[in-house]
Write a protein that holds these residues in place. Structure first.
Motif, PDB file in Angstrom:
ATOM      1  N   ALA A  41     -30.228 -25.686 -30.768  1.00  0.00           N
ATOM      2  CA  ALA A  41     -29.750 -24.863 -29.590  1.00  0.00           C
ATOM      3  C   ALA A  41     -30.519 -23.799 -28.526  1.00  0.00           C
ATOM      4  CB  ALA A  41     -28.495 -24.172 -30.006  1.00  0.00           C
ATOM      5  N   GLN A  42     -31.689 -23.822 -29.549  1.00  0.00           N
ATOM      6  CA  GLN A  42     -32.810 -22.813 -28.871  1.00  0.00           C
ATOM      7  C   GLN A  42     -33.883 -23.840 -28.154  1.00  0.00           C
ATOM      8  OE1 GLN A  42     -32.922 -19.404 -28.310  1.00  0.00           O
ATOM      9  NE2 GLN A  42     -30.842 -19.410 -28.895  1.00  0.00           N
ATOM     10  N   ASP A  43     -34.058 -25.104 -28.514  1.00  0.00           N
ATOM     11  CA  ASP A  43     -34.966 -26.213 -28.343  1.00  0.00           C
ATOM     12  C   ASP A  43     -34.577 -26.583 -26.872  1.00  0.00           C
ATOM     13  OD1 ASP A  43     -36.691 -28.048 -27.961  1.00  0.00           O
ATOM     14  OD2 ASP A  43     -36.324 -28.820 -30.157  1.00  0.00           O
ATOM     15  N   LEU A  44     -35.508 -26.477 -25.869  1.00  0.00           N
ATOM     16  CA  LEU A  44     -35.272 -26.683 -24.627  1.00  0.00           C
ATOM     17  C   LEU A  44     -35.629 -28.213 -24.421  1.00  0.00           C
ATOM     18  CD1 LEU A  44     -36.049 -23.600 -22.375  1.00  0.00           C
ATOM     19  CD2 LEU A  44     -33.819 -24.448 -22.880  1.00  0.00           C
ATOM     20  N   HIS A  59     -25.912 -22.382 -27.092  1.00  0.00           N
ATOM     21  CA  HIS A  59     -24.395 -22.794 -27.391  1.00  0.00           C
ATOM     22  C   HIS A  59     -24.407 -23.221 -28.778  1.00  0.00           C
ATOM     23  CE1 HIS A  59     -23.651 -21.298 -23.388  1.00  0.00           C
ATOM     24  NE2 HIS A  59     -24.499 -22.004 -23.023  1.00  0.00           N
ATOM     25  N   ARG A  60     -23.179 -23.018 -29.361  1.00  0.00           N
ATOM     26  CA  ARG A  60     -22.671 -23.690 -30.623  1.00  0.00           C
ATOM     27  C   ARG A  60     -21.963 -24.971 -30.294  1.00  0.00           C
ATOM     28  NH1 ARG A  60     -18.739 -23.164 -34.995  1.00  0.00           N
ATOM     29  NH2 ARG A  60     -19.664 -23.643 -37.139  1.00  0.00           N
ATOM     30  N   ASN A  61     -20.776 -24.794 -29.898  1.00  0.00           N
ATOM     31  CA  ASN A  61     -19.694 -25.889 -29.656  1.00  0.00           C
ATOM     32  C   ASN A  61     -18.870 -25.543 -28.431  1.00  0.00           C
ATOM     33  OD1 ASN A  61     -18.697 -28.547 -29.758  1.00  0.00           O
ATOM     34  ND2 ASN A  61     -17.233 -28.191 -31.619  1.00  0.00           N
ATOM     35  N   VAL A  62     -19.377 -25.978 -27.460  1.00  0.00           N
ATOM     36  CA  VAL A  62     -18.540 -25.594 -25.924  1.00  0.00           C
ATOM     37  C   VAL A  62     -17.586 -26.558 -25.718  1.00  0.00           C
ATOM     38  CG1 VAL A  62     -18.707 -24.948 -23.666  1.00  0.00           C
ATOM     39  CG2 VAL A  62     -20.742 -24.597 -25.169  1.00  0.00           C
ATOM     40  N   GLN A  63     -16.305 -26.302 -25.747  1.00  0.00           N
ATOM     41  CA  GLN A  63     -14.972 -27.043 -25.388  1.00  0.00           C
ATOM     42  C   GLN A  63     -14.306 -26.387 -24.513  1.00  0.00           C
ATOM     43  OE1 GLN A  63     -13.372 -27.931 -29.304  1.00  0.00           O
ATOM     44  NE2 GLN A  63     -14.826 -29.846 -29.497  1.00  0.00           N
ATOM     45  N   GLY A  64     -14.659 -25.345 -23.533  1.00  0.00           N
ATOM     46  CA  GLY A  64     -13.815 -24.700 -22.776  1.00  0.00           C
ATOM     47  C   GLY A  64     -14.884 -24.435 -21.299  1.00  0.00           C
ATOM     48  N   ILE A 121     -19.737 -15.774 -19.465  1.00  0.00           N
ATOM     49  CA  ILE A 121     -19.910 -16.200 -17.885  1.00  0.00           C
ATOM     50  C   ILE A 121     -21.470 -16.560 -17.792  1.00  0.00           C
ATOM     51  CG2 ILE A 121     -20.405 -14.692 -15.759  1.00  0.00           C
ATOM     52  CD1 ILE A 121     -18.667 -12.588 -16.788  1.00  0.00           C
ATOM     53  N   LEU A 122     -21.438 -17.752 -17.194  1.00  0.00           N
ATOM     54  CA  LEU A 122     -22.558 -18.646 -17.211  1.00  0.00           C
ATOM     55  C   LEU A 122     -23.568 -18.292 -16.030  1.00  0.00           C
ATOM     56  CD1 LEU A 122     -21.528 -22.065 -18.233  1.00  0.00           C
ATOM     57  CD2 LEU A 122     -22.473 -20.373 -19.626  1.00  0.00           C
ATOM     58  N   THR A 123     -24.885 -18.143 -16.433  1.00  0.00           N
ATOM     59  CA  THR A 123     -25.754 -17.997 -15.244  1.00  0.00           C
ATOM     60  C   THR A 123     -27.002 -18.919 -15.650  1.00  0.00           C
ATOM     61  OG1 THR A 123     -25.488 -15.636 -15.206  1.00  0.00           O
ATOM     62  CG2 THR A 123     -27.623 -16.264 -14.225  1.00  0.00           C
ATOM     63  N   PRO A 124     -27.406 -19.612 -14.685  1.00  0.00           N
ATOM     64  CA  PRO A 124     -28.367 -20.686 -14.874  1.00  0.00           C
ATOM     65  C   PRO A 124     -29.581 -20.381 -15.690  1.00  0.00           C
ATOM     66  CG  PRO A 124     -27.564 -20.853 -12.627  1.00  0.00           C
ATOM     67  CD  PRO A 124     -26.922 -19.612 -13.326  1.00  0.00           C
ATOM     68  N   GLY A 125     -30.185 -20.917 -16.645  1.00  0.00           N
ATOM     69  CA  GLY A 125     -31.271 -20.642 -17.212  1.00  0.00           C
ATOM     70  C   GLY A 125     -31.119 -19.719 -18.401  1.00  0.00           C
ATOM     71  N   ARG A 126     -29.963 -19.076 -18.581  1.00  0.00           N
ATOM     72  CA  ARG A 126     -29.719 -18.014 -19.618  1.00  0.00           C
ATOM     73  C   ARG A 126     -29.666 -18.408 -20.824  1.00  0.00           C
ATOM     74  NH1 ARG A 126     -28.434 -13.067 -16.884  1.00  0.00           N
ATOM     75  NH2 ARG A 126     -29.651 -12.994 -14.938  1.00  0.00           N
ATOM     76  N   ASN A 127     -30.163 -17.789 -21.750  1.00  0.00           N
ATOM     77  CA  ASN A 127     -29.808 -18.027 -23.361  1.00  0.00           C
ATOM     78  C   ASN A 127     -28.607 -17.103 -23.947  1.00  0.00           C
ATOM     79  OD1 ASN A 127     -30.203 -18.519 -25.867  1.00  0.00           O
ATOM     80  ND2 ASN A 127     -32.423 -17.806 -26.132  1.00  0.00           N
ATOM     81  N   TYR A 128     -27.670 -18.113 -24.737  1.00  0.00           N
ATOM     82  CA  TYR A 128     -26.619 -17.420 -24.945  1.00  0.00           C
ATOM     83  C   TYR A 128     -26.658 -17.112 -26.415  1.00  0.00           C
ATOM     84  CZ  TYR A 128     -25.122 -17.320 -20.366  1.00  0.00           C
ATOM     85  OH  TYR A 128     -24.975 -17.157 -18.935  1.00  0.00           O
ATOM     86  N   SER A 149     -26.457  -8.974 -33.780  1.00  0.00           N
ATOM     87  CA  SER A 149     -25.446  -9.609 -32.727  1.00  0.00           C
ATOM     88  C   SER A 149     -25.856  -9.432 -31.281  1.00  0.00           C
ATOM     89  CB  SER A 149     -24.029  -8.966 -32.984  1.00  0.00           C
ATOM     90  OG  SER A 149     -24.161  -7.575 -32.797  1.00  0.00           O
ATOM     91  N   LYS A 150     -26.849  -8.708 -31.188  1.00  0.00           N
ATOM     92  CA  LYS A 150     -27.501  -8.648 -29.660  1.00  0.00           C
ATOM     93  C   LYS A 150     -29.087  -8.623 -29.982  1.00  0.00           C
ATOM     94  CE  LYS A 150     -23.808  -5.109 -28.818  1.00  0.00           C
ATOM     95  NZ  LYS A 150     -23.682  -3.988 -28.122  1.00  0.00           N
ATOM     96  N   LYS A 151     -29.601  -9.149 -28.806  1.00  0.00           N
ATOM     97  CA  LYS A 151     -31.182  -9.292 -28.647  1.00  0.00           C
ATOM     98  C   LYS A 151     -31.413  -9.478 -27.327  1.00  0.00           C
ATOM     99  CE  LYS A 151     -34.777 -11.914 -31.047  1.00  0.00           C
ATOM    100  NZ  LYS A 151     -35.265 -11.069 -31.902  1.00  0.00           N
ATOM    101  N   ALA A 152     -32.782  -8.708 -27.196  1.00  0.00           N
ATOM    102  CA  ALA A 152     -33.135  -8.616 -25.756  1.00  0.00           C
ATOM    103  C   ALA A 152     -33.525 -10.291 -25.429  1.00  0.00           C
ATOM    104  CB  ALA A 152     -34.603  -7.900 -25.646  1.00  0.00           C
ATOM    105  N   GLY A 153     -33.010 -10.406 -24.059  1.00  0.00           N
ATOM    106  CA  GLY A 153     -33.235 -11.662 -23.273  1.00  0.00           C
ATOM    107  C   GLY A 153     -32.349 -12.735 -23.740  1.00  0.00           C
ATOM    108  N   MET A 154     -31.023 -12.399 -24.485  1.00  0.00           N
ATOM    109  CA  MET A 154     -29.802 -13.143 -24.815  1.00  0.00           C
ATOM    110  C   MET A 154     -28.650 -12.543 -24.538  1.00  0.00           C
ATOM    111  SD  MET A 154     -31.061 -14.454 -28.773  1.00  0.00           S
ATOM    112  CE  MET A 154     -32.550 -15.463 -28.972  1.00  0.00           C
ATOM    113  N   GLU A 155     -27.931 -13.337 -23.803  1.00  0.00           N
ATOM    114  CA  GLU A 155     -26.541 -12.761 -23.191  1.00  0.00           C
ATOM    115  C   GLU A 155     -25.435 -12.447 -24.236  1.00  0.00           C
ATOM    116  OE1 GLU A 155     -26.686 -12.660 -19.798  1.00  0.00           O
ATOM    117  OE2 GLU A 155     -28.589 -13.090 -20.255  1.00  0.00           O
TER     118      GLU A 155
END
Length: 376
Positions: free
Chosen positions: A180-183, A220-225, A250-257, A277-283
């Protein structure tokens, strides 16, 4: 048809988090709204996705690979032909259905499904022209990469945006969560493509070496919505957490969730997946649920039948056996309410009809298609 009167159940609040206000939202006042439930069809094998045709007929997918039609208030006995073979195993099968924005003129229907074998499979999208009884001129649109050796976490929701690009939600393949972190991989991503399947030209990673150009957001883990607010332009997505930690983002292009580096859930064994549960650079999510409700679809309500719901998120849940209203005010979560809990059914999909009513699918080997309207 069978009519059932269902009172609105207000259960209070689960643990919730919003980026600007991480504390739990204030409690909602009791509501007196009633819901009228009309059964449109039954006996469908795990119905998964639905789309409403211009004439009011409803296309419904069954996870085992059939596409069905509800027309003139009745389920047509013969399945729609032309659907490609699907891998109906584990969580795999036929997923969502979506109409091209120009369906009235081009008759194009899009299907997401699990493609391949138990040892090598992926999420794929095809499209074909609907002639009233079958899909013709069926052609591939998108194949996610790489293939996986698992039958879990496919994603599978489809959504056309106002610019006629197509959002496809994907899962991390469960055993492949680090991808999920591998582009360079589509696993654990949300992708945005043209209606013919090319990466949208203004996607955030177009032209960057080693990064998939179709990727819109990642982590993302498993997006179904997936749901778009036509008034604010906000694009929302929800994903299944592990044990706890279901999220609406809330999705913003290019962001890491963040998944699996940060999470509000733990492994099914109870062991931690991450200590953060929180980290700089992650939404941060708009809201998360602990314990999990297993969210399965979502829509932004824009109709007139339920005027107090305008601009709110309506989320179906599997384990939670509910339709949940997330009441939004100025982009923040104000309250939550749960509906249909006394039916004790798993709910798989929710879409809004042109008249403002809601179409809901139950997740069951004898699944139902329900219409929700206000009660009196």
């Amino acid at each position: 048809m069978r009519l059932t009167w269902i009172p609105l159940a207000v259960l209070g609040f689960v643990a919730a988090c919003a980026p600007a206000a991480p504390s739990q939202p204030p409690a909602a006042a009791s509501a007196s709204q009633k819901i009228e439930v009309t059964e449109l069809a039954s006996g469908l094998a795990f119905p998964w996705g639905a789309a409403i045709l211009p004439d009011g007929a409803i296309l419904v997918t069954e996870r085992d690979g059939r596409l069905r039609l509800i027309k003139d208030g009745k389920l047509v006995a013969e399945p729609i032909g032309g659907v490609p073979p699907v891998l109906n195993d584990g969580q795999g099968g036929l997923f969502d259905v979506a109409l091209h924005p120009d369906f009235a003129s081009n008759r194009l229907v899009y299907l997401a499904y699990a493609k391949g074998t138990k040892s090598a499979n992926h999420t794929a999208v095809v499209r074909g022209q609907f002639d009233g009884s079958k899909l013709v001129n069926v052609e591939p649109v998108f194949d996610s990469i790489p293939e996986r050796q698992t039958q879990a976490h496919y994603g599978g929701r489809l959504l056309f945006l106002p610019d006629k690009t197509l959002i496809v939600t994907l899962g991390d393949g469960y055993e492949y969560r680090d991808k999920a972190q591998d582009l360079s991989s589509d696993l654990g991503k949300i992708v945005r493509i043209t209606d013919t399947g090319q990466p949208a030209p203004d996607n955030p990673f177009v032209g960057q070496a080693g990064k998939r150009p179709e990727i819109y957001t990642y982590g993302h883990r498993n997006v179904q919505g997936i749901a778009h607010d036509p008034v604010s332009g906000t694009l929302y997505a929800h994903e299944h957490g592990p044990k706890g930690g279901d999220e609406v983002n809330i999705l913003t292009p290019g962001r890491n969730y963040g998944w699996p580096v940060i999470t509000y859930g733990v492994d099914y064994s109870g062991a931690p997946i991450s200590l953060e549960s929180k980290k700089a650079g992650m939404e941060q999510p708009l809201i998360y649920w602990v314990p999990s409700i297993a969210p399965s679809s979502m829509v932004v309500y824009t109709g007139d039948l339920f005027p107090a719901w305008k601009g709110d998120l309506l989320v179906t849940a599997l384990a939670g056996q509910q339709v949940r209203r997330v009441d939004l005010e100025n982009g923040q979560v104000k309250a939550q309410e749960t509906y249909l809990t006394d039916r004790e059914e798993r709910f798989r999909d929710i879409i809004q009809a042109p008249d403002g009513s809601l179409i809901v699918l139950t997740d069951d080997p004898e699944g139902k298609v329900l219409r929700l309207t206000p009660g009196r």
